[in-house]
Design an enzyme around this catalytic site. Structure first.
Site, PDB file in Angstrom:
ATOM      1  N   LYS A 175       0.991  -0.977   0.014  1.00 56.81           N
ATOM      2  CA  LYS A 175       0.039  -0.230  -0.065  1.00 56.81           C
ATOM      3  C   LYS A 175       1.190   1.169  -0.251  1.00 56.81           C
ATOM      4  CE  LYS A 175      -3.072  -0.593  -0.486  1.00 56.81           C
ATOM      5  NZ  LYS A 175      -3.923  -1.180  -2.409  1.00 56.81           N
ATOM      6  N   THR A 176       1.963   1.345  -0.949  1.00 59.66           N
ATOM      7  CA  THR A 176       2.994   2.563  -1.043  1.00 59.66           C
ATOM      8  C   THR A 176       2.856   2.744  -2.412  1.00 59.66           C
ATOM      9  OG1 THR A 176       4.552   1.240  -0.776  1.00 59.66           O
ATOM     10  CG2 THR A 176       4.179   2.070   1.277  1.00 59.66           C
ATOM     11  N   ALA A 177       1.824   2.452  -3.202  1.00 59.83           N
ATOM     12  CA  ALA A 177       2.420   2.662  -4.939  1.00 59.83           C
ATOM     13  C   ALA A 177       3.023   1.760  -5.147  1.00 59.83           C
ATOM     14  CB  ALA A 177       1.806   3.597  -5.084  1.00 59.83           C
ATOM     15  N   SER A 178       2.893   0.466  -4.772  1.00 58.04           N
ATOM     16  CA  SER A 178       3.794  -0.435  -5.273  1.00 58.04           C
ATOM     17  C   SER A 178       3.565  -1.227  -6.235  1.00 58.04           C
ATOM     18  CB  SER A 178       4.639  -1.014  -4.124  1.00 58.04           C
ATOM     19  OG  SER A 178       3.182  -2.575  -4.023  1.00 58.04           O
ATOM     20  N   THR A 179       2.666  -1.539  -7.053  1.00 49.62           N
ATOM     21  CA  THR A 179       1.799  -2.025  -8.194  1.00 49.62           C
ATOM     22  C   THR A 179       2.499  -0.904  -9.091  1.00 49.62           C
ATOM     23  OG1 THR A 179       0.054  -3.291  -6.649  1.00 49.62           O
ATOM     24  CG2 THR A 179      -0.072  -2.789  -9.375  1.00 49.62           C
ATOM     25  N   HIS A 214      11.089  -7.960  -7.400  1.00 51.22           N
ATOM     26  CA  HIS A 214      10.023  -6.821  -6.714  1.00 51.22           C
ATOM     27  C   HIS A 214       9.052  -7.947  -5.998  1.00 51.22           C
ATOM     28  CE1 HIS A 214       6.403  -7.028  -9.228  1.00 51.22           C
ATOM     29  NE2 HIS A 214       6.837  -7.838 -10.610  1.00 51.22           N
ATOM     30  N   HIS A 233       6.840  -8.535  -1.739  1.00 50.61           N
ATOM     31  CA  HIS A 233       6.633  -7.862  -0.480  1.00 50.61           C
ATOM     32  C   HIS A 233       7.448  -8.838   0.165  1.00 50.61           C
ATOM     33  CE1 HIS A 233       3.215  -5.231  -1.924  1.00 50.61           C
ATOM     34  NE2 HIS A 233       3.052  -6.272  -2.072  1.00 50.61           N
ATOM     35  N   ARG A 274       5.473   5.940   2.719  1.00 47.76           N
ATOM     36  CA  ARG A 274       4.418   7.027   2.308  1.00 47.76           C
ATOM     37  C   ARG A 274       4.162   7.080   3.549  1.00 47.76           C
ATOM     38  NH1 ARG A 274      -1.310   3.921  -0.429  1.00 47.76           N
ATOM     39  NH2 ARG A 274      -2.895   6.511  -0.288  1.00 47.76           N
TER      40      ARG A 274
END
Length: 225
Positions: free
Chosen positions: A79-83, A136, A138, A160
């Site tokens: 949830k840090t705009a990783s996608t 990449h 998690h 973030r």
């Protein structure tokens, strides 16, 4: 005689409490000994695995290539705009001639087992066909130097604002995102807002969850998590 009958259950209860207390102490003592033994065993196994990995890496390591052997690991904080960030790598990889590889973590656990750590290190360092590479996933930071690797990969990451990230994750558990619309989320159907969760002291908005960015930079040791 009647008084004796009344006092007997109290003595039995007291004895039961004492026995229970002693049993708990014995169990805790055994658990502590088991933990100490496990820690010693893991230490011995780690030393052996590191020695073996150093030997294998030294044997398997290809000679320096003329091309680019750069390896970048993006151990994505959720949830840090990783996608969105990763999609940029996919868009650029063909044009810039590098490989993008997704590390799929079992059971979404960012901490790899000792065996998986060793396999991960060996695969990345010896897979010359996928260099330069952008990995990449998690997962927690992993120190390659601990396994005798001299040419360590480069780590990058994105953080973030903690409150914004927690709010984003709160609604992600309920509504998902635009990438996998058909996937049913764990809290799907829950209409409680984040503000309502804070007011009622709900588990999904506790301040402790703000901590979850830091462990990804700390590493695999238990103290990090």
């Amino acid at each position: 005689m009647g008084l004796w009958k009344i006092m007997m259950p109290q003595k039995i209860q007291l004895l039961a409490v004492l026995v229970f207390g002693v049993a708990v102490m014995l169990i805790e003592n055994q658990i502590q000994k088991l933990d100490e033994s496990r820690a010693k065993l893991e230490s011995v196994l780690l030393k052996r695995e590191v020695a073996e990995t150093e030997r294998r890496v030294g044997e398997d390591q290809p000679p320096p290539a003329r091309g680019d052997n750069t390896v970048i690991i993006y151990n994505r904080v959720p949830k840090t705009a990783s996608t969105s960030f990763t999609n940029i790598a996919y868009d650029l990889c063909r044009k810039n001639q590098f490989h993008v590889l997704h590390v799929n973590i079992s059971r979404n656990n960012p901490v790899l087992s000792l065996q998986d750590q060793i396999r991960f290190v060996k695969n990345i360092t010896s897979w010359k066909e996928k260099k330069p590479g952008f990995y990449h996933g998690h997962m927690a930071y992993l120190d390659f130097a601990k396994y005798g690797v001299k040419d360590k990969p480069l780590y990058i990451n994105v953080v973030r604002d903690p409150i914004e990230r927690l709010v984003s994750y709160y609604y992600f558990l309920r509504s998902g995102d635009d990438y996998r619309r058909g996937l049913r989320r764990r809290k799907q159907g829950d209409k409680q807002t984040f503000d309502e969760c804070v007011s009622s002291g709900g588990p999904d908005c506790k301040p402790e969850k703000l901590w979850m960015q830091i462990p990804f930079f700390c590493g695999h040791v238990s103290e990090c998590w």
